[in-house]
Design a protein around this motif. Structure first.
Motif, PDB file in Angstrom:
ATOM      1  N   GLU A   1      30.479   8.480  18.164  1.00  0.00           N
ATOM      2  CA  GLU A   1      31.711   7.913  18.296  1.00  0.00           C
ATOM      3  C   GLU A   1      31.907   7.504  19.460  1.00  0.00           C
ATOM      4  OE1 GLU A   1      34.582   9.068  19.710  1.00  0.00           O
ATOM      5  OE2 GLU A   1      36.310   7.727  18.884  1.00  0.00           O
ATOM      6  N   ASN A   2      31.347   8.481  20.674  1.00  0.00           N
ATOM      7  CA  ASN A   2      31.669   8.186  22.243  1.00  0.00           C
ATOM      8  C   ASN A   2      30.925   6.928  22.510  1.00  0.00           C
ATOM      9  OD1 ASN A   2      32.880   9.481  24.504  1.00  0.00           O
ATOM     10  ND2 ASN A   2      30.614   9.458  25.168  1.00  0.00           N
ATOM     11  N   ALA A   3      29.524   6.783  21.889  1.00  0.00           N
ATOM     12  CA  ALA A   3      28.718   5.636  22.398  1.00  0.00           C
ATOM     13  C   ALA A   3      29.376   4.365  21.944  1.00  0.00           C
ATOM     14  CB  ALA A   3      27.286   5.773  21.645  1.00  0.00           C
ATOM     15  N   VAL A   4      29.904   4.452  20.753  1.00  0.00           N
ATOM     16  CA  VAL A   4      30.738   3.076  20.108  1.00  0.00           C
ATOM     17  C   VAL A   4      32.084   2.689  21.077  1.00  0.00           C
ATOM     18  CG1 VAL A   4      32.020   2.206  18.294  1.00  0.00           C
ATOM     19  CG2 VAL A   4      29.976   3.412  17.713  1.00  0.00           C
ATOM     20  N   LYS A   5      32.838   3.972  21.475  1.00  0.00           N
ATOM     21  CA  LYS A   5      33.903   3.390  22.000  1.00  0.00           C
ATOM     22  C   LYS A   5      33.716   3.084  23.520  1.00  0.00           C
ATOM     23  CE  LYS A   5      38.293   6.151  23.368  1.00  0.00           C
ATOM     24  NZ  LYS A   5      38.940   7.425  23.411  1.00  0.00           N
ATOM     25  N   HIS A   6      32.641   3.929  24.217  1.00  0.00           N
ATOM     26  CA  HIS A   6      32.678   3.681  25.618  1.00  0.00           C
ATOM     27  C   HIS A   6      31.526   2.720  25.934  1.00  0.00           C
ATOM     28  CE1 HIS A   6      35.738   6.391  26.740  1.00  0.00           C
ATOM     29  NE2 HIS A   6      35.014   7.369  25.771  1.00  0.00           N
ATOM     30  N   GLY A   7      30.588   2.498  24.968  1.00  0.00           N
ATOM     31  CA  GLY A   7      29.211   1.671  25.359  1.00  0.00           C
ATOM     32  C   GLY A   7      29.417   0.346  24.513  1.00  0.00           C
ATOM     33  N   ILE A   8      29.509   0.250  23.350  1.00  0.00           N
ATOM     34  CA  ILE A   8      29.548  -0.778  22.360  1.00  0.00           C
ATOM     35  C   ILE A   8      30.529  -1.692  22.497  1.00  0.00           C
ATOM     36  CG2 ILE A   8      29.010  -1.552  20.276  1.00  0.00           C
ATOM     37  CD1 ILE A   8      26.727  -0.318  21.515  1.00  0.00           C
ATOM     38  N   GLU A   9      31.677  -1.136  22.261  1.00  0.00           N
ATOM     39  CA  GLU A   9      33.041  -2.018  21.842  1.00  0.00           C
ATOM     40  C   GLU A   9      33.442  -2.771  23.320  1.00  0.00           C
ATOM     41  OE1 GLU A   9      36.082   0.523  21.050  1.00  0.00           O
ATOM     42  OE2 GLU A   9      35.755   0.700  18.762  1.00  0.00           O
ATOM     43  N   PRO A  10      33.110  -2.266  24.596  1.00  0.00           N
ATOM     44  CA  PRO A  10      33.193  -3.058  25.873  1.00  0.00           C
ATOM     45  C   PRO A  10      32.258  -4.162  26.097  1.00  0.00           C
ATOM     46  CG  PRO A  10      33.333  -0.777  26.186  1.00  0.00           C
ATOM     47  CD  PRO A  10      32.848  -0.876  24.936  1.00  0.00           C
ATOM     48  N   LYS A  11      31.005  -4.119  25.239  1.00  0.00           N
ATOM     49  CA  LYS A  11      30.084  -4.995  25.659  1.00  0.00           C
ATOM     50  C   LYS A  11      30.397  -6.338  24.694  1.00  0.00           C
ATOM     51  CE  LYS A  11      25.103  -5.616  25.158  1.00  0.00           C
ATOM     52  NZ  LYS A  11      23.692  -4.889  24.616  1.00  0.00           N
ATOM     53  N   LYS A  12      29.854  -7.377  25.418  1.00  0.00           N
ATOM     54  CA  LYS A  12      29.876  -8.637  24.506  1.00  0.00           C
ATOM     55  C   LYS A  12      28.450  -8.888  24.145  1.00  0.00           C
ATOM     56  CE  LYS A  12      33.417 -10.766  27.707  1.00  0.00           C
ATOM     57  NZ  LYS A  12      33.776 -11.715  28.650  1.00  0.00           N
ATOM     58  N   GLY A  13      28.522  -9.665  23.020  1.00  0.00           N
ATOM     59  CA  GLY A  13      27.130  -9.785  22.337  1.00  0.00           C
ATOM     60  C   GLY A  13      26.433  -8.951  21.584  1.00  0.00           C
TER      61      GLY A  13
ATOM     62  N   ASP B   1      22.729   0.447  24.036  1.00  0.00           N
ATOM     63  CA  ASP B   1      22.502  -0.369  24.951  1.00  0.00           C
ATOM     64  C   ASP B   1      23.892  -1.054  25.517  1.00  0.00           C
ATOM     65  OD1 ASP B   1      22.912  -1.973  22.998  1.00  0.00           O
ATOM     66  OD2 ASP B   1      21.319  -3.407  22.991  1.00  0.00           O
ATOM     67  N   GLY B   2      24.922  -0.171  25.521  1.00  0.00           N
ATOM     68  CA  GLY B   2      26.293  -0.821  25.976  1.00  0.00           C
ATOM     69  C   GLY B   2      26.283  -1.041  27.222  1.00  0.00           C
ATOM     70  N   VAL B   3      27.501  -0.675  28.061  1.00  0.00           N
ATOM     71  CA  VAL B   3      27.907  -1.330  29.332  1.00  0.00           C
ATOM     72  C   VAL B   3      27.499  -0.119  30.170  1.00  0.00           C
ATOM     73  CG1 VAL B   3      30.016  -2.534  28.500  1.00  0.00           C
ATOM     74  CG2 VAL B   3      30.196  -0.166  29.024  1.00  0.00           C
ATOM     75  N   GLY B   4      27.006   1.173  29.739  1.00  0.00           N
ATOM     76  CA  GLY B   4      26.312   1.833  30.800  1.00  0.00           C
ATOM     77  C   GLY B   4      27.257   2.879  31.359  1.00  0.00           C
ATOM     78  N   PHE B   5      26.932   3.462  32.349  1.00  0.00           N
ATOM     79  CA  PHE B   5      27.827   4.532  33.065  1.00  0.00           C
ATOM     80  C   PHE B   5      29.073   3.886  33.537  1.00  0.00           C
ATOM     81  CE2 PHE B   5      23.948   7.372  32.737  1.00  0.00           C
ATOM     82  CZ  PHE B   5      24.631   8.477  32.119  1.00  0.00           C
ATOM     83  N   SER B   6      30.307   4.474  33.670  1.00  0.00           N
ATOM     84  CA  SER B   6      31.447   4.456  34.277  1.00  0.00           C
ATOM     85  C   SER B   6      31.841   5.600  35.091  1.00  0.00           C
ATOM     86  CB  SER B   6      32.515   3.864  33.496  1.00  0.00           C
ATOM     87  OG  SER B   6      32.874   4.930  32.523  1.00  0.00           O
ATOM     88  N   ALA B   7      32.999   5.384  35.674  1.00  0.00           N
ATOM     89  CA  ALA B   7      33.550   6.545  36.558  1.00  0.00           C
ATOM     90  C   ALA B   7      33.761   7.853  35.942  1.00  0.00           C
ATOM     91  CB  ALA B   7      34.567   5.893  37.573  1.00  0.00           C
ATOM     92  N   SER B   8      34.146   7.524  34.597  1.00  0.00           N
ATOM     93  CA  SER B   8      34.495   8.407  33.501  1.00  0.00           C
ATOM     94  C   SER B   8      33.453   9.017  32.848  1.00  0.00           C
ATOM     95  CB  SER B   8      35.888   8.124  32.771  1.00  0.00           C
ATOM     96  OG  SER B   8      35.589   7.023  32.136  1.00  0.00           O
TER      97      SER B   8
ATOM     98  N   ALA C   1      20.958   7.492  31.966  1.00  0.00           N
ATOM     99  CA  ALA C   1      20.878   5.830  31.948  1.00  0.00           C
ATOM    100  C   ALA C   1      19.713   5.535  31.081  1.00  0.00           C
ATOM    101  CB  ALA C   1      20.756   5.211  33.339  1.00  0.00           C
ATOM    102  N   GLY C   2      19.836   4.826  30.087  1.00  0.00           N
ATOM    103  CA  GLY C   2      18.810   4.166  29.216  1.00  0.00           C
ATOM    104  C   GLY C   2      17.950   3.329  29.946  1.00  0.00           C
ATOM    105  N   ASP C   3      16.677   3.200  29.335  1.00  0.00           N
ATOM    106  CA  ASP C   3      15.576   2.186  30.185  1.00  0.00           C
ATOM    107  C   ASP C   3      16.154   0.752  30.071  1.00  0.00           C
ATOM    108  OD1 ASP C   3      14.170   4.708  30.817  1.00  0.00           O
ATOM    109  OD2 ASP C   3      12.952   4.259  28.806  1.00  0.00           O
ATOM    110  N   ASP C   4      16.648   0.459  29.038  1.00  0.00           N
ATOM    111  CA  ASP C   4      17.234  -1.028  28.952  1.00  0.00           C
ATOM    112  C   ASP C   4      18.714  -0.991  29.012  1.00  0.00           C
ATOM    113  OD1 ASP C   4      14.509  -1.634  28.243  1.00  0.00           O
ATOM    114  OD2 ASP C   4      14.741  -1.144  25.902  1.00  0.00           O
ATOM    115  N   GLY C   5      19.300  -0.244  29.765  1.00  0.00           N
ATOM    116  CA  GLY C   5      20.793  -0.158  30.003  1.00  0.00           C
ATOM    117  C   GLY C   5      21.371   0.826  29.149  1.00  0.00           C
ATOM    118  N   GLY C   6      22.680   0.829  29.004  1.00  0.00           N
ATOM    119  CA  GLY C   6      23.215   1.909  28.344  1.00  0.00           C
ATOM    120  C   GLY C   6      23.142   3.144  28.756  1.00  0.00           C
TER     121      GLY C   6
END
Length: 256
Positions: free
Chosen positions: A165-177, A199-206, A234-239
Motif C-alpha cells: 500500500e505504501n509503494a502504491v501511495k507514495h511511488g506509483i500513484e504520483p508517477k506518470k505512465g 519503479d515509482g517516483v523514488g525517495f522523497s523527503a518523507s 533505491a531500486g536499480d531502475d528507480g523507485g
C-alpha cells in the motif's frame, strides 16, 4: 543454688541441641522467602509481557486502520470516474473490490488478535489488493511471487500489505505512465525476506518516516528483538525497494 549450678552445667549440652533444632526452621524460612521472591519476579515478567503485547496490538490496530481508508476512498473515486467514461471498466473494478473485501476484511479484523499468520494468507491478500489497483490503474503491472514451500511460514499480520500500500501511495500513484510493482518472498540461511519493489517516483523527503513504516519497525523489535529489520533502498531502475528480513518460523503441529 544447686539447681542453678545444674542448669549452668547442662547449658553446654543444650546449646548445640537448640542450635541444631533451629537450623531446619531457618532453612525452611530461607526456601520460603526464595520461593516468594521467584513468584514475584515471574509475576512482574508476566505483567511486562502483557503490557508489551497490548502495545503491539494497539500498533497493529493503527496499522490496520491505515491500510483500509486510503485504498477504499481512492478505489471508490476511481469507480465513480470510470462509470462516467468507461462503465465496463467500472463494473470490473467493483467486481475486484467485492472480491477483495470478501477475502481480506474478515482477515484484517481477525488478525488484530493474532501474533502470527501464514505468509500464504498475506500473499493472497496482496494479490487481491493489487487486482483492484490494476483495475483502477491499467498502466500498472503487478507480480506476487512466493514459493509453495514458503506459504506455511508464519509472519506478523498486515506488514506485507502495508508495504505494498505504501509503494502504491507514495511511488506509483504520483508517477506518470506505465508502472510496475513486484512482491517476492525468498529464504536463505534460515532468514525470510519479503521484498516490495516499485519503479515509482523514488525517495522523497518523507520516505521511511511514515506511521505505517514506524509501526512495522516497532512490531519487529517487539517480536524479534534485533533479529529482524525493515530496510529501504533505491531500486536499480528507480523507485524504492522495501524489504522485511526476519527469522523463518514454521508452524507447530497444533498451529497448522
Amino acid at each position: 543454688n544447686q539447681a542453678r549450678e545444674i542448669r549452668l552445667l547442662n547449658l553446654p549440652i543444650w546449646f548445640p541441641v537448640l542450635a541444631w533444632l533451629a537450623g531446619p526452621f531457618d532453612l525452611a524460612a530461607y526456601f520460603r522467602q526464595r520461593r516468594l521472591l521467584r513468584e514475584a519476579d515471574l509475576q512482574a515478567q508476566a505483567e511486562h509481557y502483557k503490557n508489551q503485547r497490548n502495545e503491539v496490538e494497539v500498533k497493529l490496530a493503527v496499522l490496520a486502520g491505515q491500510v483500509e481508508p486510503h485504498f477504499l476512498f481512492n478505489t471508490l473515486s476511481g469507480v465513480r470516474a470510470a462509470m462516467l467514461s468507461d462503465p465496463e471498466r467500472g463494473v470490473v473494478m467493483i467486481d475486484h473490490l467485492i472480491d477483495y473485501l470478501r477475502s481480506t476484511i474478515p482477515q484484517l479484523r481477525a488478525d488484530g488478535a493474532t501474533t502470527f499468520v501464514t505468509l500464504g494468507s498475506q500473499c493472497d491478500s496482496v494479490r487481491a489488493y493489487l487486482g483492484v489497483i490494476e483495475a483502477r490503474m491499467p498502466r500498472l503491472t503487478a507480480e506476487v511471487e512466493c514459493a509453495a514451500e514458503l506459504r506455511s511460514a508464519l509472519i506478523p499480520p498486515l506488514m506485507l500489505i502495508s508495504l505494498v500500500e505504501n509503494a502504491v501511495k507514495h511511488g506509483i500513484e504520483p508517477k506518470k505512465g506505465a508502472a510496475r510493482i513486484r512482491v517476492t518472498a525468498t529464504c536463505r540461511d534460515g532468514m525470510l525476506e519479503l521484498s516490495v519493489q516499485d519503479d515509482g517516483v523514488g525517495f522523497s523527503a518523507s520516505s521511511g518516516s511514515g506511521i505505517g513504516l514506524s509501526n512495522i519497525r516497532e512490531r519487529l523489535k517487539h517480536l524479534y528483538g534485533g533479529a529482524a529489520a525493515l530496510n529501504l533502498r533505491a531500486g536499480d531502475d528507480g523507485g524504492v525497494v522495501a524489504s522485511i528480513v526476519l527469522p523463518l518460523r514454521e508452524p507447530m503441529e497444533n498451529e497448522a
